[in-house]
Enzyme design. Structure first.
Site, PDB file in Angstrom:
ATOM      1  CD  GLU A 148      16.265  44.707   8.997  1.00 38.41           C
ATOM      2  OE1 GLU A 148      15.653  46.584   8.208  1.00 38.41           O
ATOM      3  OE2 GLU A 148      16.881  44.555   8.316  1.00 38.41           O
ATOM      4  CE  LYS A 226      18.011  50.333   9.616  1.00 36.78           C
ATOM      5  NZ  LYS A 226      17.616  49.355   7.884  1.00 36.78           N
ATOM      6  CB  CYS A 268      19.352  46.159  10.191  1.00 35.19           C
ATOM      7  SG  CYS A 268      20.446  45.215   8.041  1.00 35.19           S
TER       8      CYS A 268
END
Length: 425
Positions: A148, A226, A268
């Site tokens: 990321e 995300k 993440c």
């Protein structure tokens, strides 16, 4: 002998002078990138990164470097290990079998996970990414995963500019993937939301955090934005409000068939929500990717245990490329890039600093494990419901237009050998 680090399953860092009769080996084992260590046979099973001095008959099946001494594999030991060593492998034994058979013939499925210390210097980040991608491709990786924020990672509240999905960053990454003939996972970059000007985001200053998968032909295979944003206040330790500069995604990208297996995309903080992993597994994912920038507070407590949990409950390989080290005066990341197998074992892991770790994806093993422990068949959705992808992002499979591209498939000109430009944002 003094051992720095840990032994089984993780690292062996440094030992004293090599024991008599040791041989020097530079390279990788089946699962690990080896670090400069000296090992006795009892320790030579699970190691990472650099060079190793192994006492024969250990150290077979290396991907890099040449042993200064070599002996033929020991009969009865897998990967050339002596029987005593081969009893303790990284995979569970089959029921009713004394040892596991070697993988059958077929294409090699090697994945490489990148560990990076990105800063707000885009050119520096670009050079580091390109060098590591090329190194992984040279060693035979079919899938290379960047972490990321690989393009830039600035101080809190200064996320940097955003650009369109077909902007300069993606075009240059596409050229790199095509030149190296790899699947390239861009683990998270600031994607400009449609309808907003270049270099900016919406009126609130927000852009998508986009995980893009590029194919070896340079096409965009899938894009995931995300959906879980890291808004966390841990008193005196962590204060981040990702939603202040990131717009949440609204769908999940279905798994993509690649040369190494069916790959599911996440980012993440998604790691803490098992529903997305289960939904991807239900859609057929064999490899889950979690490019990350875990903090130095949450990482030691949660990073490995979460990755292993996602692998165990989905019976998937989990590949987690990570940021590491100090990015600026206000931000540091935990690192520990790793790959976990479907049994929940850490089979590759980076140490400190930027680098790579490698793991081989054994799909026959994965499917045999799912057959022997059929978790999906044992679920009771009538009692607690089922998890699936309710809203899917379309698979892209779109070519990325690149100007003056010297690496078009089938191009036989001398220009084909030219270097692609560096990755820049």
């Amino acid at each position: 002998m003094l051992v720095g680090g840990t032994s089984r399953g993780l690292f062996l860092s440094q030992l004293e002078a090599p024991p008599p009769g040791a041989m020097f080996v530079g390279g990788t084992s089946r699962y690990f990138l080896l670090k400069r260590v000296y090992l006795q046979p009892s320790l030579g099973r699970h190691v990472c990164e650099g060079r190793v001095a192994l006492k024969p008959p250990l150290g077979r099946h290396l991907c890099r470097g040449r042993p200064q001494q070599a002996r033929p594999p020991v009969p009865g030991g897998r990967w050339g290990l002596a029987p005593a060593a081969s009893r303790e492998l990284l995979r569970p034994p089959r029921r009713g079998a004394g040892s596991m058979a070697a993988p059958g013939p077929g294409p090699r499925r090697l994945v490489a996970a990148v560990q990076l210390t990105a800063t707000d210097d885009a050119e520096r980040n670009a050079a580091a990414c390109e060098r590591l991608v090329r190194e992984a491709a040279a060693r035979g990786a079919g899938l290379v995963c960047l972490p990321e924020a690989f393009a830039a990672l600035g101080p809190p509240g200064q996320p940097g500019p955003a650009e369109p999905l077909r902007g300069a960053l993606v075009r240059r990454c596409a050229r790199l993937a095509r030149a190296c003939r790899v699947w390239l996972s861009l683990g998270g970059f600031r994607e400009l939301r449609p309808g907003h000007g270049h270099g900016h985001s919406d009126s609130a200053g927000r852009a998508y955090n986009c995980h893009l998968l590029i194919g070896p032909d340079g096409s965009m295979a899938a894009a995931y934005r995300k959906i879980h944003l890291f808004d966390v206040e841990l008193a005196g330790r962590v204060s981040l409000q990702e939603s202040s500069y990131t717009h949440p995604g609204s769908d999940i990208a279905p798994p993509v068939s690649t040369s190494v297996g069916k790959v599911g995309l996440a980012i993440c903080y998604d790691l803490r929500f098992p529903e997305i992993s289960l939904a991807l597994a239900r859609e057929g994912a064999e490899i889950l990717t979690f490019p990350s920038a875990f903090t130095e507070t949450t990482g030691p407590a949660h990073w490995e245990v979460l990755l292993r949990a996602r692998a165990i409950e989905t019976q998937c390989y989990v590949v987690a490329a990570a940021q590491t080290g100090k990015h600026n005066e206000h931000r540091s990341s935990y690192g520990h890039t790793m790959v976990v197998d479907p049994w929940g074992r850490v089979i590759a892991q980076c140490q400190e600093g930027p680098g790579l770790c490698y793991a081989e994806i054994d799909l026959p093993y994965l499917h045999r494990l799912r057959q022997e422990m059929p978790l999906w068949a044992h679920r009771r959705p009538e009692l607690y419901g089922s998890v699936g992808i309710l809203k899917k992002a379309p698979l892209l499979h779109e070519a990325v237009e690149t100007e003056a591209d010297p690496c078009q498939p089938g191009d036989s000109t001398e220009e084909k050998q030219e270097e692609p430009p560096p990755i820049t944002s």
